[in-house]
Design an enzyme around this catalytic site. Structure first.
Site, PDB file in Angstrom:
ATOM      1  N   ASP A  69       1.066  -1.246  -0.033  1.00  0.00           N
ATOM      2  CA  ASP A  69      -0.029   0.022  -0.028  1.00  0.00           C
ATOM      3  C   ASP A  69       0.909   1.216   0.248  1.00  0.00           C
ATOM      4  O   ASP A  69       1.987   1.159   0.775  1.00  0.00           O
ATOM      5  CB  ASP A  69      -0.786  -0.003   1.247  1.00  0.00           C
ATOM      6  CG  ASP A  69      -1.977   0.995   1.107  1.00  0.00           C
ATOM      7  OD1 ASP A  69      -3.204   0.392   1.309  1.00  0.00           O
ATOM      8  OD2 ASP A  69      -1.941   2.063   0.933  1.00  0.00           O
ATOM      9  N   ASN A  70       0.350   2.270  -0.892  1.00  0.00           N
ATOM     10  CA  ASN A  70       1.460   3.558  -0.978  1.00  0.00           C
ATOM     11  C   ASN A  70       0.898   4.678   0.225  1.00  0.00           C
ATOM     12  O   ASN A  70       1.492   5.651   0.572  1.00  0.00           O
ATOM     13  CB  ASN A  70       1.355   3.883  -2.368  1.00  0.00           C
ATOM     14  CG  ASN A  70       0.067   4.669  -2.490  1.00  0.00           C
ATOM     15  OD1 ASN A  70      -0.829   4.623  -1.919  1.00  0.00           O
ATOM     16  ND2 ASN A  70      -0.092   5.089  -3.692  1.00  0.00           N
ATOM     17  N   LEU A  71      -0.107   4.325   0.968  1.00  0.00           N
ATOM     18  CA  LEU A  71      -0.718   4.952   2.140  1.00  0.00           C
ATOM     19  C   LEU A  71      -1.100   6.369   1.680  1.00  0.00           C
ATOM     20  O   LEU A  71      -1.096   7.321   2.429  1.00  0.00           O
ATOM     21  CB  LEU A  71       0.389   4.884   3.225  1.00  0.00           C
ATOM     22  CG  LEU A  71       0.864   3.543   3.967  1.00  0.00           C
ATOM     23  CD1 LEU A  71       1.804   3.942   5.178  1.00  0.00           C
ATOM     24  CD2 LEU A  71      -0.541   3.021   4.690  1.00  0.00           C
ATOM     25  N   LYS A 118      -4.075   7.027   0.724  1.00  0.00           N
ATOM     26  CA  LYS A 118      -5.237   6.876   1.371  1.00  0.00           C
ATOM     27  C   LYS A 118      -5.543   6.156   2.665  1.00  0.00           C
ATOM     28  O   LYS A 118      -6.294   6.279   3.396  1.00  0.00           O
ATOM     29  CB  LYS A 118      -6.268   6.537   0.328  1.00  0.00           C
ATOM     30  CG  LYS A 118      -6.548   7.737  -0.600  1.00  0.00           C
ATOM     31  CD  LYS A 118      -7.589   8.832  -0.451  1.00  0.00           C
ATOM     32  CE  LYS A 118      -7.485  10.177  -1.226  1.00  0.00           C
ATOM     33  NZ  LYS A 118      -7.208  10.231  -2.470  1.00  0.00           N
ATOM     34  N   GLY A 155     -24.446  12.148 -12.216  1.00  0.00           N
ATOM     35  CA  GLY A 155     -24.034  10.891 -12.334  1.00  0.00           C
ATOM     36  C   GLY A 155     -24.546   9.835 -11.492  1.00  0.00           C
ATOM     37  O   GLY A 155     -24.178   8.495 -11.544  1.00  0.00           O
ATOM     38  N   ASN A 190      -3.819   5.267 -12.542  1.00  0.00           N
ATOM     39  CA  ASN A 190      -3.621   4.403 -11.114  1.00  0.00           C
ATOM     40  C   ASN A 190      -4.417   3.445 -11.217  1.00  0.00           C
ATOM     41  O   ASN A 190      -3.989   2.168 -10.483  1.00  0.00           O
ATOM     42  CB  ASN A 190      -4.049   5.459 -10.151  1.00  0.00           C
ATOM     43  CG  ASN A 190      -3.788   4.748  -8.612  1.00  0.00           C
ATOM     44  OD1 ASN A 190      -2.487   4.101  -8.589  1.00  0.00           O
ATOM     45  ND2 ASN A 190      -4.343   4.804  -7.806  1.00  0.00           N
ATOM     46  N   HIS A 215     -18.939  10.050   1.441  1.00  0.00           N
ATOM     47  CA  HIS A 215     -19.975   8.810   1.512  1.00  0.00           C
ATOM     48  C   HIS A 215     -20.845   9.088   2.761  1.00  0.00           C
ATOM     49  O   HIS A 215     -20.637   9.877   3.598  1.00  0.00           O
ATOM     50  CB  HIS A 215     -18.991   7.625   1.863  1.00  0.00           C
ATOM     51  CG  HIS A 215     -18.266   7.048   0.703  1.00  0.00           C
ATOM     52  ND1 HIS A 215     -17.113   7.189   0.488  1.00  0.00           N
ATOM     53  CD2 HIS A 215     -18.574   6.264  -0.176  1.00  0.00           C
ATOM     54  CE1 HIS A 215     -16.540   6.495  -0.384  1.00  0.00           C
ATOM     55  NE2 HIS A 215     -17.511   5.993  -1.049  1.00  0.00           N
ATOM     56  N   LYS A 249     -13.009   0.381 -13.789  1.00  0.00           N
ATOM     57  CA  LYS A 249     -13.250  -1.057 -13.130  1.00  0.00           C
ATOM     58  C   LYS A 249     -13.610  -1.772 -14.224  1.00  0.00           C
ATOM     59  O   LYS A 249     -13.357  -3.105 -14.339  1.00  0.00           O
ATOM     60  CB  LYS A 249     -14.315  -0.795 -11.932  1.00  0.00           C
ATOM     61  CG  LYS A 249     -13.879  -0.072 -10.967  1.00  0.00           C
ATOM     62  CD  LYS A 249     -12.850  -0.946 -10.012  1.00  0.00           C
ATOM     63  CE  LYS A 249     -12.320  -0.183  -8.929  1.00  0.00           C
ATOM     64  NZ  LYS A 249     -11.264  -0.873  -8.036  1.00  0.00           N
ATOM     65  N   TYR A 301     -14.408   6.618 -13.366  1.00  0.00           N
ATOM     66  CA  TYR A 301     -14.123   5.260 -12.335  1.00  0.00           C
ATOM     67  C   TYR A 301     -14.574   3.990 -12.563  1.00  0.00           C
ATOM     68  O   TYR A 301     -14.170   3.094 -12.400  1.00  0.00           O
ATOM     69  CB  TYR A 301     -14.727   5.896 -10.792  1.00  0.00           C
ATOM     70  CG  TYR A 301     -15.034   4.778  -9.953  1.00  0.00           C
ATOM     71  CD1 TYR A 301     -13.669   4.462  -9.252  1.00  0.00           C
ATOM     72  CD2 TYR A 301     -16.098   4.100  -9.403  1.00  0.00           C
ATOM     73  CE1 TYR A 301     -13.606   3.306  -8.395  1.00  0.00           C
ATOM     74  CE2 TYR A 301     -16.142   3.210  -8.525  1.00  0.00           C
ATOM     75  CZ  TYR A 301     -14.794   2.893  -7.876  1.00  0.00           C
ATOM     76  OH  TYR A 301     -14.947   1.731  -7.083  1.00  0.00           O
ATOM     77  N   ARG A 348     -29.966   2.929  -2.199  1.00  0.00           N
ATOM     78  CA  ARG A 348     -28.806   2.169  -2.501  1.00  0.00           C
ATOM     79  C   ARG A 348     -28.857   1.009  -1.737  1.00  0.00           C
ATOM     80  O   ARG A 348     -29.742   0.927  -0.711  1.00  0.00           O
ATOM     81  CB  ARG A 348     -27.607   3.219  -1.990  1.00  0.00           C
ATOM     82  CG  ARG A 348     -27.222   4.230  -2.831  1.00  0.00           C
ATOM     83  CD  ARG A 348     -26.796   3.817  -4.115  1.00  0.00           C
ATOM     84  NE  ARG A 348     -26.446   5.011  -4.845  1.00  0.00           N
ATOM     85  CZ  ARG A 348     -27.273   5.621  -5.714  1.00  0.00           C
ATOM     86  NH1 ARG A 348     -28.464   5.133  -5.761  1.00  0.00           N
ATOM     87  NH2 ARG A 348     -26.801   6.680  -6.635  1.00  0.00           N
ATOM     88  N   SER A 364     -16.980  -2.902  -8.991  1.00  0.00           N
ATOM     89  CA  SER A 364     -17.830  -2.099  -8.510  1.00  0.00           C
ATOM     90  C   SER A 364     -19.283  -2.141  -9.250  1.00  0.00           C
ATOM     91  O   SER A 364     -19.270  -2.306 -10.399  1.00  0.00           O
ATOM     92  CB  SER A 364     -17.357  -0.648  -8.524  1.00  0.00           C
ATOM     93  OG  SER A 364     -18.326   0.405  -8.355  1.00  0.00           O
TER      94      SER A 364
HETATM   95  N1  UFG Z   1     -25.488  11.596  -0.737  1.00  0.00           N
HETATM   96  C1  UFG Z   1     -26.122  12.604  -0.043  1.00  0.00           C
HETATM   97  N2  UFG Z   1     -25.463  13.498   0.528  1.00  0.00           N
HETATM   98  C2  UFG Z   1     -24.353  13.390   0.712  1.00  0.00           C
HETATM   99  C3  UFG Z   1     -23.474  12.264   0.119  1.00  0.00           C
HETATM  100  C4  UFG Z   1     -24.285  11.071  -0.501  1.00  0.00           C
HETATM  101  O1  UFG Z   1     -27.332  12.634  -0.515  1.00  0.00           O
HETATM  102  O2  UFG Z   1     -23.485  14.145   1.343  1.00  0.00           O
HETATM  103  C5  UFG Z   1     -26.394  10.376  -1.578  1.00  0.00           C
HETATM  104  C6  UFG Z   1     -25.758  10.181  -2.842  1.00  0.00           C
HETATM  105  O3  UFG Z   1     -26.160  10.964  -3.795  1.00  0.00           O
HETATM  106  C7  UFG Z   1     -26.354   8.658  -3.056  1.00  0.00           C
HETATM  107  C8  UFG Z   1     -26.151   8.026  -1.588  1.00  0.00           C
HETATM  108  O4  UFG Z   1     -26.216   9.296  -0.737  1.00  0.00           O
HETATM  109  O5  UFG Z   1     -27.528   8.833  -3.437  1.00  0.00           O
HETATM  110  C9  UFG Z   1     -24.830   7.340  -1.399  1.00  0.00           C
HETATM  111  O6  UFG Z   1     -23.889   7.906  -1.830  1.00  0.00           O
HETATM  112  P1  UFG Z   1     -22.427   7.635  -1.503  1.00  0.00           P
HETATM  113  O7  UFG Z   1     -21.402   8.624  -1.970  1.00  0.00           O
HETATM  114  O8  UFG Z   1     -22.296   7.182  -0.212  1.00  0.00           O
HETATM  115  O9  UFG Z   1     -22.048   6.267  -2.339  1.00  0.00           O
HETATM  116  P2  UFG Z   1     -22.406   6.168  -4.094  1.00  0.00           P
HETATM  117  O10 UFG Z   1     -23.724   5.229  -4.100  1.00  0.00           O
HETATM  118  O11 UFG Z   1     -22.263   7.184  -4.793  1.00  0.00           O
HETATM  119  O12 UFG Z   1     -21.072   5.435  -4.325  1.00  0.00           O
HETATM  120  C10 UFG Z   1     -20.704   3.981  -4.230  1.00  0.00           C
HETATM  121  C11 UFG Z   1     -19.382   3.727  -4.091  1.00  0.00           C
HETATM  122  C12 UFG Z   1     -18.522   3.883  -5.101  1.00  0.00           C
HETATM  123  C13 UFG Z   1     -19.405   3.458  -6.409  1.00  0.00           C
HETATM  124  C14 UFG Z   1     -20.849   3.616  -6.654  1.00  0.00           C
HETATM  125  C15 UFG Z   1     -21.476   2.812  -7.638  1.00  0.00           C
HETATM  126  O13 UFG Z   1     -18.927   4.241  -2.955  1.00  0.00           O
HETATM  127  O14 UFG Z   1     -17.253   3.614  -5.224  1.00  0.00           O
HETATM  128  O15 UFG Z   1     -21.286   3.221  -5.277  1.00  0.00           O
HETATM  129  O16 UFG Z   1     -22.284   3.625  -8.301  1.00  0.00           O
HETATM  130  F1  UFG Z   1     -18.784   3.972  -7.580  1.00  0.00           F
END
Ligand code: UFG
Length: 323
Positions: A30-32, A34, A282, A90, A187, A143, A139, A219, A115
Site C-alpha cells: 500500500d502506498n498509504l 489514502k 451521475g 492509477n 460517503h 473498473k 471510475y 442504494r 464495483s
Molecule cells: N448522498 C447525499 N449526500 C451526501 C453524500 C451522498 O445525499 O452528502 C447520497 C448520494 O447522492 C447517493 C447516496 O447518498 O444517492 C450514497 O452516496 P455515497 O457517496 O455514499 O455512495 P455512492 O452510491 O455514490 O457510491 C458507491 C461507491 C462508489 C461506487 C458507486 C457505484 O462508494 O465507489 O457506489 O455507483 F462507484
C-alpha cells in the site's frame, strides 16, 4: 501467502483482518496515499506503489506469494470525471503493472475489487451480473476495463480471477478498531455520523425529485465484513475449482437517503439536520443488487444484512475514532 494491494484502505483492511483471523499468511502492499497504517492488523505492511513493477515481482518472489487480492485504486466518482488521467493511470495502468509482475512470477490467481459502477444507469433493478455494463463515469469505466483485461488474460495466460462488484460498502468491524475514514469524506453514512457527532452541521440530501418512493436515491448497503468474507470464499474457490467469475455483492434491499438518515437518528439517538440540495451528477436513482450467483456458487450469506446493525457498527467506529 496472499498479497493484498491496498490492504490499508477501508475494505482492504477488513479483508486483511478476516484473512489473518483465518490463519492466512499475508503481505500488504500500500502506498498509504489514502490508507492507514494502523488499520493493517495482520501480516507485514510494505509501503510501495503499483507502478514499481520490478519491485512487485521481487516482493512476490521474496514472500512466496500464491494469490493476490487487489484493492489499490482511486475510487471517487466525481474526481474521476475531473481528472480522468489520474484514474486511467492509477487504476488501469497500475493494474497492468501488477499483472505483469504476476505473469513474470507465475502467480495466476487474483480477486479483484470491482464495483456496481460498471453498470451505470440500470435498465432494471435488482441488477444481475448479466445486466448491460455501460458505466456513466470514468471510475466505473476503469473498473470495467480491468474486468475486460482479466477476461482476456484468463484466456491467453491461464489467469484465474474473481471480480467482485460491490454495491455500497458500509459499516465497520465489530471491534471498532478499523472502519471508514476517507479524506475527504464523500460517503453518505460517515457524513451523517459526522453530523451526529457534531463535526458537521448538517447533511445535504443530493436530490429529492428522483423516481423513488420518497424522492431520494436508493442504494443497497452491504456490511464491509460481509464483503470481506466474500473475498475469502472467492479466493478459496479459485484455488479449489480454478473457475473465473464475476459476482455482485449486495443485500438485495434498497434504502433511500432519507431512510439512512432516519436509521442513523435511531441508532445514535441524535437529531441529524438535513437540507435538501441538488442532484449529484451521475447518481442513478436506484442501485440494488441481485447477489444470487455468489450465494449459489460460493455459499455466501450476509451475516449483517440489516441496515440498523450496519449503521450501528459504523457508529461504534466513528465515535471511537472521531468522537
Ligand atoms: N448522498 C447525499 N449526500 C451526501 C453524500 C451522498 O445525499 O452528502 C447520497 C448520494 O447522492 C447517493 C447516496 O447518498 O444517492 C450514497 O452516496 P455515497 O457517496 O455514499 O455512495 P455512492 O452510491 O455514490 O457510491 C458507491 C461507491 C462508489 C461506487 C458507486 C457505484 O462508494 O465507489 O457506489 O455507483 F462507484
Amino acid at each position: 501467502m496472499i498479497l493484498v494491494t491496498g490492504g490499508a484502505g477501508y475494505i482492504g483492511s477488513h479483508v486483511v483482518k478476516r484473512l489473518g483471523e483465518k490463519g492466512y499468511n499475508l503481505v500488504v502492499y500500500d502506498n498509504l496515499s489514502k490508507g492507514h497504517r494502523e488499520m493493517v492488523k495482520y501480516g507485514r505492511l510494505v509501503e510501495g506503489d503499483l507502478s514499481e513493477t520490478s519491485r512487485l515481482a521481487g516482493l512476490i518472489q521474496e514472500y512466496g506469494v500464491t494469490g493476490v487480492i487487489h484493492f489499490a485504486a482511486h475510487c471517487l466518482v466525481g474526481e474521476s470525471e475531473e481528472n480522468p488521467h489520474k484514474y486511467y493511470l492509477n487504476n488501469v495502468v497500475n493494474t497492468l503493472h501488477l499483472l505483469d509482475a504476476m505473469l513474470k512470477t507465475g502467480v495466476r490467481r487474483i480477486v479483484f475489487s470491482s464495483s456496481a459502477a460498471v453498470y451505470g444507469e440500470p435498465l432494471r433493478v435488482p441488477i444481475e451480473e448479466d445486466h448491460p455494463t455501460v458505466p456513466t463515469n470514468v471510475y466505473g469505466q476503469t473498473k470495467l476495463m480491468i474486468e475486460n483485461i482479466l477476461e482476456k488474460y484468463a484466456l491467453a495466460y491461464d489467469l484465474r480471477y474473481a471480480a467482485l462488484r460491490y454495491f455500497n460498502a458500509a459499516g465497520a468491524d465489530e471491534g471498532a478498531a478499523i472502519g471508514e475514514d476517507h479524506k475527504p469524506e464523500s460517503h453518505l453514512i460517515p457524513l451523517v455520523l459526522d453530523v451526529a457527532l457534531g463535526r458537521k452541521k448538517e447533511i445535504t440530501i443530493f436530490g429529492t425529485d428522483y423516481d423513488t418512493p420518497d424522492g431520494t436515491c436508493v442504494r443497497d448497503y452491504i456490511h464491509v465484513s460481509d464483503l470481506a468474507e466474500a473475498h475469502i470464499l472467492a479466493l478459496e474457490d479459485l484455488v479449489q475449482t480454478g473457475r473465473s467469475s464475476v459476482y455482485n455483492l449486495g443485500n438485495g434491499k434498497g434504502f433511500s437517503v432519507r431512510e439512512v438518515i432516519e436509521t442513523a437518528e435511531r441508532v445514535t439517538g441524535k437529531k441529524i439536520g438535513a437540507v435538501e440540495g441538488n442532484r449529484r451528477k451521475g447518481d442513478p436513482a436506484r442501485l440494488v443488487a441481485l447477489s444470487a450467483r455468489i450465494m449459489k456458487k460460493l455459499g455466501w450469506r450476509p451475516a449483517c444484512a440489516d441496515l440498523e446493525t450496519i449503521v450501528a457498527t459504523a457508529w461504534n467506529f466513528h465515535r471511537r475514532r472521531f468522537g
